[in-house]
Design an enzyme around this catalytic site. Sequence first.
Site, PDB file in Angstrom:
ATOM      1  N   GLU A  60       0.843  -1.201   0.000  1.00 48.35           N
ATOM      2  CA  GLU A  60       0.000   0.000   0.000  1.00 48.35           C
ATOM      3  C   GLU A  60       0.872   1.242   0.000  1.00 48.35           C
ATOM      4  O   GLU A  60       0.551   2.245  -0.633  1.00 48.35           O
ATOM      5  CB  GLU A  60      -0.949  -0.006   1.204  1.00 48.35           C
ATOM      6  CG  GLU A  60      -2.047  -1.072   1.111  1.00 48.35           C
ATOM      7  CD  GLU A  60      -1.558  -2.489   1.369  1.00 48.35           C
ATOM      8  OE1 GLU A  60      -0.452  -2.642   1.946  1.00 48.35           O
ATOM      9  OE2 GLU A  60      -2.263  -3.445   1.003  1.00 48.35           O
ATOM     10  N   HIS A 129     -11.454  -6.805   7.821  1.00 46.53           N
ATOM     11  CA  HIS A 129     -12.230  -6.637   6.592  1.00 46.53           C
ATOM     12  C   HIS A 129     -13.523  -5.891   6.874  1.00 46.53           C
ATOM     13  O   HIS A 129     -14.499  -6.035   6.148  1.00 46.53           O
ATOM     14  CB  HIS A 129     -12.538  -7.995   5.944  1.00 46.53           C
ATOM     15  CG  HIS A 129     -11.320  -8.778   5.576  1.00 46.53           C
ATOM     16  ND1 HIS A 129     -10.611  -9.510   6.481  1.00 46.53           N
ATOM     17  CD2 HIS A 129     -10.660  -8.888   4.399  1.00 46.53           C
ATOM     18  CE1 HIS A 129      -9.573 -10.078   5.882  1.00 46.53           C
ATOM     19  NE2 HIS A 129      -9.576  -9.709   4.622  1.00 46.53           N
TER      20      HIS A 129
END
Lengths: 337, 421
Positions: A60, A129
Amino acid sequence: MATMNMIQALNSAHRVTMERDEDIVVYGEDAGYFGGVFRVTEGLQKQFGKQRCFDAPISECGIVATAVGMAAYGLKPVIEIQFADYIYPGYDQIVSEVAKIRYRTAGEWSMPMVIRSPYGGGIFGGQTHSQSPESLFTHIAGLKTVIPSTPYDAKGLMIAAIEDPDPVIFFEPKRIYNGPFDGHHDKPVKPWSKHPASDVPDGHYTVPIGKAAVVREGADLTVLAYGTMVHVALAAVEEDGIDAEVIDLRSLFPLDIDTIEQSVKKTGRCVVVHEAPRNTGFGAELVSLVQERCFYHLEAPIQRVTGWDTPYPHAYEWAYFPGPKRMKKALEKVMAD
Amino acid sequence: MRDKETPKANRPQLSLHVPEPPFRPGDTPDYSSLVVPDAGSAPKPDIAVDAADTEPLAKGLVRVLDDAGKAVGPWDPKLDADTLRKILRDMVLQRIFDDRMYRAQRQGKTSFYMKATGEEAIAITAAAALDRDDMNFPTYRQQGLLIARGYPLTEMMCQVYSNRGDKLKGRQLPIMYSSKDHGFFTISGNLGTQFPQAVGWAMASAIKGDSRIAVGWIGDGATAEGDFHAGMTFAAVYEAPAILVVVNNQWAISSFSGIAGAEKATFAQRAIGYGIPGLRVDGNDVLAVFASMRWAADRARSNKGATLIEFFTYRAEGHSTSDDPTGYRPAGEAQAWPLGDPIERLKAHLIGLGEWDEERHEQTRAECDAEVRKAQKEAEKLGILPEQGKDDIGSIFEDVYATMPPELAEQRDQALDEAKR
């Protein structure tokens, strides 16, 4: 006009903008050939080629950092962070670089980019998540933070975000990718095709960033919501039979404070809802603003309905997720006060 | 803590290795054990070389100038005397500039300064080896790029003073320059961030079918940041037309390079694991710096991908005006450094060529000194830091976004109102 779910609407926003502007590049983990784990970038590589849409290494930091370099060159990167829960390795690049470059160069350089990421819970996603980290971005000067709640808004806001001269954090409530979810997890999920906001124009249009939508007009109290919680709020209000005004903020920064102020001054009561934990969540900012601007119109303390101040638990999904039951309690409390 | 009477007590006791620099304050630095390969001894491979085949270059040291100041070996870029004189002059100018700005900080004219003493050859020579429109993503110690590309000294000083002439409007700490026109990306205080950004710029150039390349700069200490790894990975994966430069000046504030991992492998060696050729180069040798940058630029420009270059040098002075290096290293270490001073070495080389002499050097030094003094006078006409930050308070709120959101306009009015009282 076509019937689209939120994924298709977002995909369409990419296509429409990429056709108009050759400087738009799209990349992220699995975003190229495979079209993304949620299919948002499906078919883009095939249509626009590998130079415009490609897979990225699992980094990321690297994804955001290279986007900074590309924006410095003059491209418009639209990058994907697979889950908002995984945005943190890119956080330094977002906070220290993306957000501040226009400011620290007095406008010599700007960072037109969109960092899009599925966010939010209600899918048994567990700790990594399900998170809703929006307040970590609304706190950062130089960023805009946008969260749609319907396919129509998702496409219009995404096009607006891509065309915006400033960096936009675009959180997509993955719980409502395929259909609106009102928090009743024990009932079958409706698809978007049954919802009027799934009527999405095929071509170019925008929904302005910084403008809220009054999704239900009412006189008794104001509910401030965004993302999945818009649908939860609407369900709770209907089931409770309260004449509440429900506002979908759509954009957290810039915030449409005028619409909020107008509504609360009319109703005199306010409930703020979000999935994210309560402590220093975006709700705290909303409560402060309403208190500062509407104090003499308030007839009851402002209520917050939020996730608990815990990590997001797996098995206890429905004890954590602020569903209609918890919402109704808050609505009743603010009416009783 | 585990009980000592466990069944595994017969195993040897572990101990943590914490690297220590060879010398501490009070020691006499002695670098006789440092392996310095002879100038001219490193081979020069074809630009199409496989990363793995650069292992000897990544472990060794590319050097061109020998102890007598003669250019030797395959890496000699055979530069003309005018180019060398320009580089020498830029280095002299930078050193004088650094000294005067350091003094300006000590005189209370600004809050902070960072010199690049001893490292002048690297950025200045890199600028000479690059094309004017190649983009650099520098750290705070590559001011030489600006000097070499003719950025006005007065503007640099105005930034250091945060004064009325500061084009960054007093928002940035001194030395965090930015100049798109000079291919110098805005400096950030956050270490390592610019390194993978350079890779992104290079990727963009490749996406657009351009011919420009990017240079990412990082220090030895900051290679420990995750951004270094991200930059190397992306550069390798996409064969980005980038030159990735590690300036190994042996020190990260008070930490010697061993704390960043240099005890076990050179920084250049790291490149090979990523599949990127690595070169370790004498950073105080202008000819070696030029040749290696040009070699890496040729690779990048011919779609052969990125190169990592470790410039081996020494941070001759304190980390910044806020640092006192006598607290962690011997005072005479810079003098003992076996690779010498880059200015003296190039000067000796040019004199050896018959293209320079002591008199011309002294004259150049005097000219540069006058140039810096004149620039300083001009800059100080526009104010020094203690006078700033009062006139245009509303400007704090500009450029956060392309257009000021109402939230900020409200705060600006509040700040202006408070300032009036």
